[in-house]
Design a protein around this motif. Sequence first.
Motif, PDB file in Angstrom:
ATOM      1  N   LYS A 153       2.885   2.478  -5.519  1.00  0.00           N
ATOM      2  CA  LYS A 153       2.374   2.870  -6.846  1.00  0.00           C
ATOM      3  C   LYS A 153       1.746   1.665  -7.548  1.00  0.00           C
ATOM      4  CE  LYS A 153       5.817   6.471  -7.628  1.00  0.00           C
ATOM      5  NZ  LYS A 153       7.036   6.829  -8.353  1.00  0.00           N
ATOM      6  N   ALA A 154       2.388   0.512  -7.415  1.00  0.00           N
ATOM      7  CA  ALA A 154       1.852  -0.696  -8.057  1.00  0.00           C
ATOM      8  C   ALA A 154       0.499  -1.065  -7.438  1.00  0.00           C
ATOM      9  CB  ALA A 154       2.841  -1.850  -7.898  1.00  0.00           C
ATOM     10  N   VAL A 155       0.419  -0.981  -6.117  1.00  0.00           N
ATOM     11  CA  VAL A 155      -0.847  -1.291  -5.433  1.00  0.00           C
ATOM     12  C   VAL A 155      -1.932  -0.319  -5.894  1.00  0.00           C
ATOM     13  CG1 VAL A 155      -1.997  -1.231  -3.171  1.00  0.00           C
ATOM     14  CG2 VAL A 155       0.202  -2.416  -3.434  1.00  0.00           C
ATOM     15  N   ARG A 156      -1.588   0.957  -5.917  1.00  0.00           N
ATOM     16  CA  ARG A 156      -2.570   1.982  -6.314  1.00  0.00           C
ATOM     17  C   ARG A 156      -3.217   1.652  -7.662  1.00  0.00           C
ATOM     18  NH1 ARG A 156      -6.261   5.882  -5.321  1.00  0.00           N
ATOM     19  NH2 ARG A 156      -7.256   4.141  -6.322  1.00  0.00           N
ATOM     20  N   ARG A 157      -2.381   1.150  -8.595  1.00  0.00           N
ATOM     21  CA  ARG A 157      -2.892   0.850  -9.935  1.00  0.00           C
ATOM     22  C   ARG A 157      -3.900  -0.301  -9.923  1.00  0.00           C
ATOM     23  NH1 ARG A 157       2.513   2.716 -11.475  1.00  0.00           N
ATOM     24  NH2 ARG A 157       3.459   0.685 -11.136  1.00  0.00           N
ATOM     25  N   GLY A 158      -3.871  -1.112  -8.858  1.00  0.00           N
ATOM     26  CA  GLY A 158      -4.783  -2.256  -8.813  1.00  0.00           C
ATOM     27  C   GLY A 158      -6.040  -2.016  -7.996  1.00  0.00           C
ATOM     28  N   VAL A 159      -6.178  -0.822  -7.411  1.00  0.00           N
ATOM     29  CA  VAL A 159      -7.265  -0.598  -6.447  1.00  0.00           C
ATOM     30  C   VAL A 159      -8.301   0.389  -6.983  1.00  0.00           C
ATOM     31  CG1 VAL A 159      -7.796   0.329  -4.148  1.00  0.00           C
ATOM     32  CG2 VAL A 159      -5.829  -1.167  -4.461  1.00  0.00           C
ATOM     33  N   LYS A 160      -9.580   0.005  -6.860  1.00  0.00           N
ATOM     34  CA  LYS A 160     -10.661   0.922  -7.254  1.00  0.00           C
ATOM     35  C   LYS A 160     -11.436   1.427  -6.045  1.00  0.00           C
ATOM     36  CE  LYS A 160     -11.782  -0.761 -11.869  1.00  0.00           C
ATOM     37  NZ  LYS A 160     -11.565  -2.176 -12.130  1.00  0.00           N
ATOM     38  N   ARG A 161     -11.486   0.602  -4.967  1.00  0.00           N
ATOM     39  CA  ARG A 161     -12.439   0.869  -3.906  1.00  0.00           C
ATOM     40  C   ARG A 161     -11.821   1.145  -2.530  1.00  0.00           C
ATOM     41  NH1 ARG A 161     -14.228  -2.193   0.078  1.00  0.00           N
ATOM     42  NH2 ARG A 161     -16.273  -1.694   0.931  1.00  0.00           N
ATOM     43  N   ALA A 162     -10.813   0.379  -2.191  1.00  0.00           N
ATOM     44  CA  ALA A 162     -10.304   0.394  -0.807  1.00  0.00           C
ATOM     45  C   ALA A 162      -9.568   1.687  -0.466  1.00  0.00           C
ATOM     46  CB  ALA A 162      -9.373  -0.791  -0.590  1.00  0.00           C
ATOM     47  N   PHE A 163      -9.485   1.966   0.828  1.00  0.00           N
ATOM     48  CA  PHE A 163      -8.675   3.062   1.362  1.00  0.00           C
ATOM     49  C   PHE A 163      -7.244   2.522   1.468  1.00  0.00           C
ATOM     50  CE2 PHE A 163      -7.048   5.935   4.582  1.00  0.00           C
ATOM     51  CZ  PHE A 163      -7.675   7.128   4.277  1.00  0.00           C
ATOM     52  N   ILE A 164      -6.296   3.205   0.831  1.00  0.00           N
ATOM     53  CA  ILE A 164      -4.920   2.683   0.798  1.00  0.00           C
ATOM     54  C   ILE A 164      -4.031   3.430   1.794  1.00  0.00           C
ATOM     55  CG2 ILE A 164      -2.896   2.191  -0.631  1.00  0.00           C
ATOM     56  CD1 ILE A 164      -4.717   2.477  -3.099  1.00  0.00           C
ATOM     57  N   LYS A 217       1.143  12.287  -2.983  1.00  0.00           N
ATOM     58  CA  LYS A 217       1.402  12.981  -4.261  1.00  0.00           C
ATOM     59  C   LYS A 217       1.900  12.048  -5.349  1.00  0.00           C
ATOM     60  CE  LYS A 217       3.549  16.877  -4.530  1.00  0.00           C
ATOM     61  NZ  LYS A 217       3.759  18.327  -4.482  1.00  0.00           N
ATOM     62  N   GLU A 218       2.858  11.193  -5.011  1.00  0.00           N
ATOM     63  CA  GLU A 218       3.514  10.371  -6.048  1.00  0.00           C
ATOM     64  C   GLU A 218       2.868   9.006  -6.219  1.00  0.00           C
ATOM     65  OE1 GLU A 218       7.823  10.270  -5.514  1.00  0.00           O
ATOM     66  OE2 GLU A 218       7.704  12.248  -4.583  1.00  0.00           O
ATOM     67  N   ALA A 219       2.336   8.434  -5.129  1.00  0.00           N
ATOM     68  CA  ALA A 219       1.809   7.064  -5.228  1.00  0.00           C
ATOM     69  C   ALA A 219       0.285   7.026  -5.212  1.00  0.00           C
ATOM     70  CB  ALA A 219       2.373   6.210  -4.095  1.00  0.00           C
ATOM     71  N   GLY A 220      -0.362   8.145  -4.885  1.00  0.00           N
ATOM     72  CA  GLY A 220      -1.838   8.157  -4.886  1.00  0.00           C
ATOM     73  C   GLY A 220      -2.455   7.422  -3.716  1.00  0.00           C
ATOM     74  N   CYS A 221      -1.677   7.229  -2.633  1.00  0.00           N
ATOM     75  CA  CYS A 221      -2.253   6.598  -1.435  1.00  0.00           C
ATOM     76  C   CYS A 221      -3.170   7.598  -0.721  1.00  0.00           C
ATOM     77  CB  CYS A 221      -1.150   6.152  -0.483  1.00  0.00           C
ATOM     78  SG  CYS A 221      -0.135   4.838  -1.172  1.00  0.00           S
ATOM     79  N   HIS A 222      -3.957   7.085   0.218  1.00  0.00           N
ATOM     80  CA  HIS A 222      -4.918   7.944   0.914  1.00  0.00           C
ATOM     81  C   HIS A 222      -4.464   8.330   2.317  1.00  0.00           C
ATOM     82  CE1 HIS A 222      -7.258   5.398  -1.975  1.00  0.00           C
ATOM     83  NE2 HIS A 222      -7.403   6.617  -2.446  1.00  0.00           N
ATOM     84  N   GLY A 223      -3.503   7.587   2.862  1.00  0.00           N
ATOM     85  CA  GLY A 223      -3.002   7.896   4.191  1.00  0.00           C
ATOM     86  C   GLY A 223      -1.709   7.149   4.438  1.00  0.00           C
ATOM     87  N   VAL A 224      -1.094   7.431   5.587  1.00  0.00           N
ATOM     88  CA  VAL A 224       0.162   6.755   5.947  1.00  0.00           C
ATOM     89  C   VAL A 224       0.022   6.171   7.348  1.00  0.00           C
ATOM     90  CG1 VAL A 224       1.594   8.278   4.522  1.00  0.00           C
ATOM     91  CG2 VAL A 224       1.214   8.854   6.932  1.00  0.00           C
ATOM     92  N   LYS A 225       0.865   5.191   7.626  1.00  0.00           N
ATOM     93  CA  LYS A 225       0.909   4.624   8.979  1.00  0.00           C
ATOM     94  C   LYS A 225       2.323   4.825   9.525  1.00  0.00           C
ATOM     95  CE  LYS A 225       0.837  -0.032   9.766  1.00  0.00           C
ATOM     96  NZ  LYS A 225       2.157  -0.236  10.384  1.00  0.00           N
ATOM     97  N   LEU A 226       2.400   5.185  10.791  1.00  0.00           N
ATOM     98  CA  LEU A 226       3.722   5.260  11.418  1.00  0.00           C
ATOM     99  C   LEU A 226       3.667   4.705  12.828  1.00  0.00           C
ATOM    100  CD1 LEU A 226       3.930   7.991  13.448  1.00  0.00           C
ATOM    101  CD2 LEU A 226       3.914   9.120  11.244  1.00  0.00           C
TER     102      LEU A 226
END
Length: 283
Positions: free
Chosen positions: A72-83, A108-117
């Motif tokens: 969530k903290a990262v999301r707030r700092g990003v305008k351009r990158a894919f998170i 849903k909660e953090a606004g990221c664009h994808g996950v890694k596993l």
Amino acid sequence: MRPSIVTIPDLKKKAVTGEKIVMLTAYDYSFARFVDEADIDIILVGDSLGMTILGYDSTVSVTMDEMLHHAKAVRRGVKRAFIVADMPFLSYQVSEEDAVRNAGRFLKEAGCHGVKLEGGVDMAQVIKRVVKAGIPVMGHIGLTPQTVTALGGYKVQGKDAESAGRLVEDALAVEDAGAFAIVLECIPAGLAGLISQKLSIPTIGIGAGLDCDGQVLVVSDILGLFERFVPRFAKQYVNLAPQIRQAINDYAAEVREGRFPSAEHSFQDGDIPDLAPRAEDRG
Ligand code: KIV
């Protein structure tokens, strides 16, 4: 979820045209801003934060709540990158339902664009289920830090023909399962090049040589912020730790010697009525 400017088709196009994809970790708002302003394509909220930020011995202890807090903290700092957010250990291995639910929380909660596993053939079905739910998944094979004990330590993977063959199968399984990209960690450069040729999704290397479609590193490693363990593949572009120590020591010395604050960092008498709360306001 706020859309990023960098999209999955952009990343795939880069891999096709040979333009390298740049990925770097970030764990908080301030660093996310630095990384985003440098036009990095993918920001990874890596579970490496367990070691670099939270001080755990490995990534195994990291929880969903900790990952979400940093994402969530990262999301707030990003305008351009894919998170991309790392799914922590045991957030996707227990059941496919758990995997979908936990992966979905990062969107849903953090606004990221994808996950890694992490994982290849063994995780293909899980990747399929998460992708089917509409969640972009990045795979991760080779040296998979969450299972480092089972792998016998932080070692280069795929050094003999048999284990190299297994890694090729893992990579193909991750692609077939619908992942949009894959991290190849700590494998011989030739093998990473071969896997990159075989796959149509972008490969992102870390300790995997030049012939991947992109590269990822841990931000604390490139800046010299994490001294406990520096992998051989991590290039340190600046060593900030000594400068940070110096700054903190200078501050402490100035306070002890009565040299800080100077007039420049103090308010003059005329400022007091504006800035100091009145006694009755303080209660
Ligand atoms: O957690 C992390 O930072 C990672 C990278 C090393 C790829 O998984």
